[in-house]
Design a protein around this motif. Structure first.
Motif, PDB file in Angstrom:
ATOM      1  N   PHE A 107       0.833  -1.204   0.000  1.00 33.19           N
ATOM      2  CA  PHE A 107       0.000   0.000   0.000  1.00 33.19           C
ATOM      3  C   PHE A 107       0.868   1.255   0.000  1.00 33.19           C
ATOM      4  O   PHE A 107       0.575   2.227  -0.719  1.00 33.19           O
ATOM      5  CB  PHE A 107      -0.924  -0.003   1.218  1.00 33.19           C
ATOM      6  CG  PHE A 107      -1.776   1.232   1.321  1.00 33.19           C
ATOM      7  CD1 PHE A 107      -2.881   1.410   0.500  1.00 33.19           C
ATOM      8  CD2 PHE A 107      -1.452   2.235   2.224  1.00 33.19           C
ATOM      9  CE1 PHE A 107      -3.660   2.556   0.596  1.00 33.19           C
ATOM     10  CE2 PHE A 107      -2.222   3.381   2.323  1.00 33.19           C
ATOM     11  CZ  PHE A 107      -3.322   3.533   1.503  1.00 33.19           C
ATOM     12  N   LYS A 108       1.944   1.253   0.795  1.00 33.48           N
ATOM     13  CA  LYS A 108       2.834   2.421   0.841  1.00 33.48           C
ATOM     14  C   LYS A 108       3.500   2.659  -0.516  1.00 33.48           C
ATOM     15  O   LYS A 108       3.604   3.805  -0.973  1.00 33.48           O
ATOM     16  CB  LYS A 108       3.897   2.218   1.923  1.00 33.48           C
ATOM     17  CG  LYS A 108       3.363   2.339   3.349  1.00 33.48           C
ATOM     18  CD  LYS A 108       4.477   2.150   4.361  1.00 33.48           C
ATOM     19  CE  LYS A 108       3.954   2.310   5.785  1.00 33.48           C
ATOM     20  NZ  LYS A 108       5.019   2.108   6.810  1.00 33.48           N
ATOM     21  N   ASN A 109       3.935   1.585  -1.153  1.00 30.71           N
ATOM     22  CA  ASN A 109       4.545   1.714  -2.478  1.00 30.71           C
ATOM     23  C   ASN A 109       3.552   2.265  -3.496  1.00 30.71           C
ATOM     24  O   ASN A 109       3.911   3.063  -4.364  1.00 30.71           O
ATOM     25  CB  ASN A 109       5.076   0.356  -2.944  1.00 30.71           C
ATOM     26  CG  ASN A 109       6.306  -0.081  -2.176  1.00 30.71           C
ATOM     27  OD1 ASN A 109       7.022   0.751  -1.620  1.00 30.71           O
ATOM     28  ND2 ASN A 109       6.547  -1.383  -2.128  1.00 30.71           N
ATOM     29  N   PHE A 110       2.309   1.832  -3.358  1.00 26.58           N
ATOM     30  CA  PHE A 110       1.272   2.288  -4.298  1.00 26.58           C
ATOM     31  C   PHE A 110       0.952   3.764  -4.087  1.00 26.58           C
ATOM     32  O   PHE A 110       0.898   4.549  -5.042  1.00 26.58           O
ATOM     33  CB  PHE A 110       0.012   1.435  -4.123  1.00 26.58           C
ATOM     34  CG  PHE A 110      -1.200   1.977  -4.833  1.00 26.58           C
ATOM     35  CD1 PHE A 110      -1.279   1.958  -6.221  1.00 26.58           C
ATOM     36  CD2 PHE A 110      -2.266   2.509  -4.108  1.00 26.58           C
ATOM     37  CE1 PHE A 110      -2.404   2.465  -6.875  1.00 26.58           C
ATOM     38  CE2 PHE A 110      -3.383   3.001  -4.757  1.00 26.58           C
ATOM     39  CZ  PHE A 110      -3.451   2.984  -6.137  1.00 26.58           C
ATOM     40  N   ILE A 111       0.739   4.143  -2.842  1.00 26.59           N
ATOM     41  CA  ILE A 111       0.287   5.503  -2.560  1.00 26.59           C
ATOM     42  C   ILE A 111       1.416   6.522  -2.705  1.00 26.59           C
ATOM     43  O   ILE A 111       1.160   7.726  -2.899  1.00 26.59           O
ATOM     44  CB  ILE A 111      -0.335   5.577  -1.153  1.00 26.59           C
ATOM     45  CG1 ILE A 111      -1.371   6.720  -1.081  1.00 26.59           C
ATOM     46  CG2 ILE A 111       0.728   5.724  -0.096  1.00 26.59           C
ATOM     47  CD1 ILE A 111      -2.594   6.499  -1.911  1.00 26.59           C
ATOM     48  N   ARG A 112       2.675   6.078  -2.603  1.00 33.18           N
ATOM     49  CA  ARG A 112       3.797   7.004  -2.737  1.00 33.18           C
ATOM     50  C   ARG A 112       4.033   7.426  -4.179  1.00 33.18           C
ATOM     51  O   ARG A 112       4.686   8.437  -4.445  1.00 33.18           O
ATOM     52  CB  ARG A 112       5.069   6.352  -2.190  1.00 33.18           C
ATOM     53  CG  ARG A 112       5.170   6.347  -0.675  1.00 33.18           C
ATOM     54  CD  ARG A 112       6.391   5.558  -0.233  1.00 33.18           C
ATOM     55  NE  ARG A 112       6.488   5.507   1.226  1.00 33.18           N
ATOM     56  CZ  ARG A 112       7.358   4.756   1.873  1.00 33.18           C
ATOM     57  NH1 ARG A 112       8.211   3.996   1.173  1.00 33.18           N
ATOM     58  NH2 ARG A 112       7.404   4.753   3.189  1.00 33.18           N
ATOM     59  N   SER A 113       3.511   6.679  -5.109  1.00 37.28           N
ATOM     60  CA  SER A 113       3.697   6.995  -6.521  1.00 37.28           C
ATOM     61  C   SER A 113       3.082   8.347  -6.861  1.00 37.28           C
ATOM     62  O   SER A 113       1.942   8.642  -6.477  1.00 37.28           O
ATOM     63  CB  SER A 113       3.067   5.892  -7.386  1.00 37.28           C
ATOM     64  OG  SER A 113       3.040   6.287  -8.734  1.00 37.28           O
ATOM     65  N   LYS A 114       3.857   9.167  -7.564  1.00 38.26           N
ATOM     66  CA  LYS A 114       3.362  10.488  -7.951  1.00 38.26           C
ATOM     67  C   LYS A 114       2.155  10.369  -8.868  1.00 38.26           C
ATOM     68  O   LYS A 114       1.192  11.147  -8.765  1.00 38.26           O
ATOM     69  CB  LYS A 114       4.481  11.267  -8.649  1.00 38.26           C
ATOM     70  CG  LYS A 114       4.097  12.717  -8.980  1.00 38.26           C
ATOM     71  CD  LYS A 114       5.256  13.466  -9.605  1.00 38.26           C
ATOM     72  CE  LYS A 114       6.382  13.665  -8.612  1.00 38.26           C
ATOM     73  NZ  LYS A 114       7.460  14.524  -9.182  1.00 38.26           N
ATOM     74  N   GLY A 115       2.192   9.378  -9.763  1.00 40.11           N
ATOM     75  CA  GLY A 115       1.060   9.176 -10.669  1.00 40.11           C
ATOM     76  C   GLY A 115      -0.200   8.814  -9.920  1.00 40.11           C
ATOM     77  O   GLY A 115      -1.298   9.263 -10.277  1.00 40.11           O
TER      78      GLY A 115
END
Length: 448
Positions: A6-14
């Motif tokens: 989830f952190k990897n997903f939400i950290r994405s600028k896109g």
């Protein structure tokens, strides 16, 4: 593992840009819904005030003849606008929600509508149902098209496969995070809409919300199936956008063309002209022919003799009624064809998830064609009720000042049609299960 994903997903600028952009568009759609709601409320208030002043003014000016007064006076019927209609405006922006009619011939009045800029009608309103049906899928596609292929193209998939005890479960977690994000966004927007637009917590809102979730899950199911084919990211993106274009634009447009061709509807203008011609030609006909038709339609008024004068209100309103009677066949044909169009759309829509979702949202908000047809039917009943009330007063030459004109308020029509849960949920649920099943089978072949 799930927290890290989830952190990897939400950290994405896109991801952040996509979610913020969609949230802003949702807020704009709520503002548009509020403007529409306010416009409807203002129109109803103005109609009530206008009718009161209109009747009082005409009653004071035309106080010698009841027949002449009723020639001018209009009575209004309102198609009740639900607060939920702010989220799915549907056909309410092109079909009038207020019908103001005199007791003269009805067919020339039923299809009167507000004057609107045709360019605005063509582009339509960006209500919340538009955002849900058209824009949510694009963000879902952007979040999901490269879930597995990106790992394979970057060379990290083997590491993921070796470190994960269950690769399929890992893929499900990736989808779960994205589903949770979009469902949470949908929930937040609808919760804000409830507060902002004063939408009550009731069964209609529950069905609206459930269809929204099922629709979001449908597009994730589509992405799940395409991803399960284990193709290149570019292929996934192109095929998913093609599916979006086909289901959202091409297929509905094709079906609309088919229905319009299959069930050609006579123009309302043609019907109005027919009614007016039927009325005007009665001026040159034998009065007895007109009166015989009137007495046949209303045998309860047969005891009113035709005065031996060149003009009488009994004969005049008999001519008006004859105009409606002579155009009754065309009127029934128009109503029948519209009913057939609505039935055909409902049937075909069950097999097209995007169309089904849009039609169900409009139906829940009482903004569909079915609601408009019921409103037109109620308008006819309302018009007939006013006729039957005033005809005896006109024919008896009742005194205008003896009538209590203040009692004639704007009346409201409430669509009591119930929503069929099975019809609303089953098509989307079946498509979701089928696509998930096909995707699971593809992953089983390729991963295990």
């Amino acid at each position: 593992m799930l927290t890290l994903l989830f952190k990897n997903f939400i950290r994405s600028k896109g991801t952040k840009i996509g979610l913020i952009f969609l949230l802003i568009i949702c807020f704009i759609s709520l503002l548009i819904g509020q403007q529409f709601q306010q416009k409807q409320q203002n129109n109803i208030q103005e109609a009530a005030l206008y009718q009161k002043e209109h009747i009082a003014r005409n009653a004071a000016f035309h106080k010698d003849e009841m027949g002449l007064l009723l020639y001018y006076i209009k009575f209004s019927l309102v198609n009740k606008t639900l607060p939920l209609n702010s989220l799915a405006i549907g056909q309410r922006d092109v079909n009038p929600s207020i019908q103001s009619v005199t007791i003269r011939a009805l067919e020339g009045q039923k299809y009167d509508a507000e004057l609107n800029n045709p360019n605005n009608l063509l582009s339509g309103n960006i209500d919340f149902s538009f955002v849900l049906i058209y824009l949510f899928p694009l963000l879902i596609i952007a979040f999901s098209y490269n879930l597995v292929s990106e790992e394979k193209e970057s060379g990290t998939w083997k590491i993921v496969a070796t470190q994960s005890q269950n690769t399929f479960l890992y893929i499900l977690k990736l989808f779960y995070i994205r589903i949770l994000s979009l469902v949470l966004l949908l929930t937040i927007v609808l919760f804000i809409a409830v507060l902002f637009l004063s939408i009550p917590f009731n069964t209609s809102l529950f069905i609206f919300y459930t269809i929204g979730i099922l629709y979001v899950l449908f597009w994730f199911a589509v992405c799940f199936f395409i991803v399960s084919l284990q193709k290149h990211s570019n292929f996934n993106a192109v095929i998913l956008l093609t599916i979006w274009l086909f289901l959202i634009i091409i297929l509905p447009a094709t079906i609309n063309t088919y229905i319009v061709t299959k069930f050609p509807v006579p123009e309302a203008l043609e019907l109005t002209v027919k009614q007016r011609n039927a009325y005007h030609e009665k001026w040159d006909m034998d009065k007895k022919i007109t009166m015989d038709k009137f007495y046949h339609h209303y045998p309860q008024f047969a005891h009113y003799p035709l005065p031996n004068t060149e003009f009488s209100w009994l004969w005049y309103y008999a001519m008006q009624q004859a105009g409606d009677d002579d155009s009754a066949k065309q009127s029934q044909e128009l109503e029948s064809k519209l009913q057939q169009r609505n039935a055909a759309s409902q049937f075909i829509g069950q097999f097209i998830p995007t169309l089904h979702a849009q039609m169900q949202l409009n139906e829940i908000a009482k903004a569909d064609l079915g609601n408009q047809l019921l409103f037109l039917k109620k308008t006819k009943q309302f018009h007939e009720k006013m006729r039957l009330y005033f005809y005896p007063k006109i024919f008896d030459n009742a005194k205008v000042e003896k009538e209590n004109w203040s009692k004639f308020k704007v009346e409201t029509f409430s669509d009591a049609s119930e929503i069929n849960f099975l019809k609303a949920f089953l098509p989307l649920l079946l498509f979701n299960l089928i696509l998930i099943g096909l995707g699971w089978r593809n992953f089983k072949r390729n991963l295990f």
